[in-house]
Design a protein around this motif. Structure first.
Motif, mmCIF file in Angstrom:
data_model
loop_
_atom_site.group_PDB
_atom_site.id
_atom_site.type_symbol
_atom_site.label_atom_id
_atom_site.label_comp_id
_atom_site.label_asym_id
_atom_site.label_seq_id
_atom_site.Cartn_x
_atom_site.Cartn_y
_atom_site.Cartn_z
ATOM 1 N N ALA A 121 0.758 -1.260 -0.070
ATOM 2 C CA ALA A 121 0.090 -0.219 0.067
ATOM 3 C C ALA A 121 1.000 0.978 0.055
ATOM 4 N N THR A 122 1.945 1.194 0.592
ATOM 5 C CA THR A 122 2.863 2.437 0.798
ATOM 6 C C THR A 122 3.549 2.697 -0.547
ATOM 7 N N VAL A 123 3.840 1.546 -1.039
ATOM 8 C CA VAL A 123 4.725 1.789 -2.508
ATOM 9 C C VAL A 123 3.697 2.136 -3.795
ATOM 10 N N LEU A 124 2.413 1.746 -3.417
ATOM 11 C CA LEU A 124 1.543 2.204 -4.562
ATOM 12 C C LEU A 124 1.192 3.573 -4.220
ATOM 13 N N ALA A 125 0.867 3.952 -2.937
ATOM 14 C CA ALA A 125 0.745 5.517 -2.611
ATOM 15 C C ALA A 125 1.994 6.217 -3.187
ATOM 16 N N VAL A 126 3.245 6.076 -2.861
ATOM 17 C CA VAL A 126 4.411 6.656 -3.533
ATOM 18 C C VAL A 126 4.195 6.617 -4.826
ATOM 19 N N PHE A 127 4.009 5.755 -5.274
ATOM 20 C CA PHE A 127 4.186 5.735 -7.024
ATOM 21 C C PHE A 127 3.091 6.570 -7.614
ATOM 22 N N ILE A 128 1.892 6.171 -7.129
ATOM 23 C CA ILE A 128 0.488 6.900 -7.816
ATOM 24 C C ILE A 128 0.473 8.447 -7.316
ATOM 25 N N GLY A 129 0.829 8.794 -6.032
ATOM 26 C CA GLY A 129 1.022 10.201 -5.666
ATOM 27 C C GLY A 129 2.242 10.918 -6.235
ATOM 28 N N THR A 130 3.236 10.302 -6.326
ATOM 29 C CA THR A 130 4.326 11.109 -7.106
ATOM 30 C C THR A 130 4.087 11.403 -8.532
ATOM 31 N N SER A 131 3.658 10.250 -9.204
ATOM 32 C CA SER A 131 3.272 10.508 -10.534
ATOM 33 C C SER A 131 2.115 11.480 -10.837
ATOM 34 N N ALA A 132 1.068 11.416 -10.003
ATOM 35 C CA ALA A 132 0.192 12.398 -10.253
ATOM 36 C C ALA A 132 0.667 13.917 -9.891
ATOM 37 N N GLY A 133 1.625 13.720 -8.913
ATOM 38 C CA GLY A 133 2.242 15.393 -8.778
ATOM 39 C C GLY A 133 2.874 15.961 -9.653
ATOM 40 N N ILE A 134 3.810 14.851 -10.327
ATOM 41 C CA ILE A 134 4.310 15.366 -11.720
ATOM 42 C C ILE A 134 3.491 15.819 -12.718
ATOM 43 N N TYR A 135 2.412 15.092 -12.813
ATOM 44 C CA TYR A 135 1.562 15.508 -14.037
ATOM 45 C C TYR A 135 0.688 16.685 -13.671
ATOM 46 N N ILE A 136 0.151 16.885 -12.544
ATOM 47 C CA ILE A 136 -0.772 18.081 -12.358
ATOM 48 C C ILE A 136 0.265 19.413 -12.139
ATOM 49 N N SER A 137 1.459 19.396 -11.895
ATOM 50 C CA SER A 137 2.377 20.259 -11.627
ATOM 51 C C SER A 137 2.511 20.763 -12.904
ATOM 52 N N TRP A 138 2.709 19.935 -13.956
ATOM 53 C CA TRP A 138 3.048 20.101 -15.226
ATOM 54 C C TRP A 138 1.872 20.948 -16.176
ATOM 55 N N LYS A 139 0.553 20.303 -15.676
ATOM 56 C CA LYS A 139 -0.410 20.946 -16.169
ATOM 57 C C LYS A 139 -1.287 21.851 -15.210
ATOM 58 N N ARG A 140 -0.589 22.894 -14.604
ATOM 59 C CA ARG A 140 -0.866 23.749 -13.602
ATOM 60 C C ARG A 140 -2.260 24.346 -13.886
ATOM 61 N N GLN A 141 -3.036 24.567 -12.928
ATOM 62 C CA GLN A 141 -4.242 25.409 -13.083
ATOM 63 C C GLN A 141 -5.316 24.602 -14.023
ATOM 64 N N GLY A 142 -5.040 23.316 -14.031
ATOM 65 C CA GLY A 142 -6.204 22.561 -15.028
ATOM 66 C C GLY A 142 -7.198 22.044 -13.743
ATOM 67 N N PHE A 143 -8.034 21.092 -14.531
ATOM 68 C CA PHE A 143 -8.941 20.535 -13.726
ATOM 69 C C PHE A 143 -8.459 19.623 -12.717
ATOM 70 N N LEU A 144 -7.621 18.850 -12.927
ATOM 71 C CA LEU A 144 -7.061 17.873 -12.009
ATOM 72 C C LEU A 144 -6.026 18.551 -10.889
ATOM 73 N N ASP A 145 -5.512 19.671 -11.191
ATOM 74 C CA ASP A 145 -4.740 20.219 -10.218
ATOM 75 C C ASP A 145 -5.281 21.305 -9.281
ATOM 76 N N ASN A 146 -6.901 21.545 -9.690
ATOM 77 C CA ASN A 146 -7.673 22.340 -9.014
ATOM 78 C C ASN A 146 -8.484 21.271 -7.986
ATOM 79 N N THR A 147 -8.575 20.031 -8.235
ATOM 80 C CA THR A 147 -9.396 18.978 -7.732
ATOM 81 C C THR A 147 -8.767 17.885 -6.779
ATOM 82 N N LEU A 148 -7.602 17.381 -7.376
ATOM 83 C CA LEU A 148 -6.917 16.150 -6.762
ATOM 84 C C LEU A 148 -6.339 16.725 -5.354
ATOM 85 N N PRO A 149 -5.587 17.742 -5.226
ATOM 86 C CA PRO A 149 -5.005 17.912 -3.961
ATOM 87 C C PRO A 149 -6.092 18.509 -2.972
ATOM 88 N N LEU A 150 -7.243 19.011 -3.265
ATOM 89 C CA LEU A 150 -8.284 19.076 -2.119
ATOM 90 C C LEU A 150 -8.971 17.804 -1.844
#
Length: 331
Positions: free
Chosen positions: A109-138
Motif C-alpha cells: 500500500a505504501t509503495v502504491l501510494a508513493v508511485f501514484i502520488g508522485t506520478s500524479a504530482g508530476i503530471y498536475i504540476s506540469w498542467k498547472r491550473q487545470g481541472f486535476l490540479d484544482n481538484t485532486l489536492p483538495l
C-alpha cells in the motif's frame, strides 16, 4: 567511499544506541514486569512454582551488566525470550508469523501510494491550473483529514457488512493453509483489499501535494528555463530535468514511510482483525506481554535505521553534492 563509511559508522552507532535503550527502558519503569505478571498467581501457586515459572521466562536477579550481555547474545542467536501472553511460544516465532503479513499489506500500500502520488504530482504540476490540479489536492487532503481508523470502520461497515463484497476479518479464507498457490494468493489479495485501500487513501495526499510543490519550485529554476529555451522536448524537460531533482526530497519521506512499514498501521489492522505485527503489538500491550512489546519496538527502530541508511546511500548517488558536503562558494 568516505561518505559511505561515515554513514555505516553512524548506522552502527545508532543501532547500538537503539538496542541499549530498548534494554534499559523497561528496567527503568516503576516496579518489576515480572511482579506484574506473576501477581495474579499469588495465593494460587507456591513460591517454588512461581520461581520455576520465572526461570522458564528467563527472568533473573543477575547484575544489570550481566543481563545486558545475555540480552545481546540472545539478539544475535535469535533467542528473544518467551511470550508472556502466548506462553510457551518464543517471541521470535510470533514475529516471524506476523511480520510478513504487515510487510505485504502496508508495504504494498505504501509503495502504491508513493508511485501514484508522485506520478500524479508530476503530471498536475506540469498542467498547472487545470481541472486535476484544482481538484485532486483538495480531494486527497480531505480524505487524509479523516481519521484513518474511522475510514476503516466505514469501509468495513459498507463494503463488508452491508454489501458483503469483501471479508470482514483475517488474512485469508478459513480452511486454506499458507502455500504458494493461486488459490491462497488470491484469497490474501481479497482479504487485504479493504485494509490496503484504507492505508493507500490515508497517505496519498502527502505524496501528491509534496511532489506537486517540489515540481513547481523546480520548474522555476534557471536551468529548467534555459533548457526549455533551447528547445528540449516537454517529456525530457519534465522527467529528466525537473522530476529527477524535484523527487529528491521525496526520498527522505519515503525512508520514513518504509521504516514505518514494520510497525504497520496498528488501528487499521485491529479494525480488520488482520494478522499483522500491529495487531500483535496491540494484543501484547493488553496482555502486558513485555518480551513481545520490547522485541516489536526494537524491530521497528531497526527498520527505520536500515531504511534511512539505504536512502542516504541512494541520495548520494542521485545528488553528488551530498557526498562532497554541498556546493562551496565560487564553485
Amino acid at each position: 567511499m568516505r561518505f559511505i563509511l561515515n554513514r555505516l559508522g553512524f548506522f552502527v552507532l545508532s543501532l547500538w544506541a537503539a538496542i541499549t535503550i530498548n534494554f534499559i527502558l523497561p528496567r527503568l519503569m516503576p516496579g518489576n514486569p515480572a511482579d506484574i505478571i506473576f501477581a495474579k498467581f499469588q495465593g494460587q501457586l507456591d513460591p517454588a512454582s512461581i520461581a520455576a515459572m520465572k526461570k522458564a521466562f528467563g527472568l533473573t536477579d543477575k547484575p544489570m551488566i550481566i543481563q545486558y550481555f545475555e540480552y545481546l547474545r540472545g539478539l544475535l542467536t535469535g533467542n528473544w525470550g518467551l511470550s508472556f501472553g502466548y506462553y510457551p511460544t518464543p517471541v521470535i516465532d510470533i514475529i516471524k508469523h506476523s511480520l510478513p503479513w504487515t510487510i505485504g499489506l502496508v508495504g504494498l500500500a505504501t509503495v502504491l501510494a508513493v508511485f501514484i502520488g508522485t506520478s500524479a504530482g508530476i503530471y498536475i504540476s506540469w498542467k498547472r491550473q487545470g481541472f486535476l490540479d484544482n481538484t485532486l489536492p483538495l480531494l486527497t487532503m480531505g480524505i487524509q483529514a479523516l481519521p484513518y481508523f474511522w475510514v476503516a470502520l466505514l469501509f468495513l461497515f459498507v463494503f463488508g457488512f452491508k454489501l458483503n463484497w469483501f471479508p470482514m476479518n483475517h488474512g485469508y479464507d478459513n480452511g486454506l493453509t499458507p502455500e504458494f498457490s493461486w488459490t491462497f494468493f488470491s484469497s490474501v489479495l481479497y482479504h487485504g483489499f479493504l485494509p490496503g485501500i484504507t492505508i493507500l487513501l490515508g497517505s496519498l495526499s502527502g505524496w501528491l501535494v509534496g511532489m506537486r510543490n517540489n515540481m513547481i519550485n523546480t520548474l522555476g529554476e534557471d536551468y529548467v528555463v534555459f533548457a526549455e529555451a533551447k528547445g528540449v522536448s516537454p517529456s525530457r524537460l519534465m522527467f529528466t530535468y525537473a522530476a529527477r531533482n524535484a523527487i529528491l526530497p521525496q526520498l527522505t519521506s519515503f525512508a520514513i514511510a518504509i521504516g514505518n512499514v514494520v510497525s504497520g498501521s496498528i488501528l487499521t489492522e485491529q479494525v480488520f482483525s488482520y494478522p499483522g505485527i500491529g495487531g500483535q503489538l496491540t494484543n501484547a500491550v493488553l496482555l502486558e506481554d513485555f518480551p513481545l512489546i520490547q522485541s516489536s519496538f526494537l524491530l521497528i527502530a531497526v527498520a527505520v535505521l536500515v531504511a534511512n541508511l539505504i536512502v542516504d546511500l541512494l541520495y548520494s548517488r542521485l545528488d553528488p553534492r551530498v557526498r562532497t558536503g554541498g556546493i562551496t562558494n565560487g564553485s
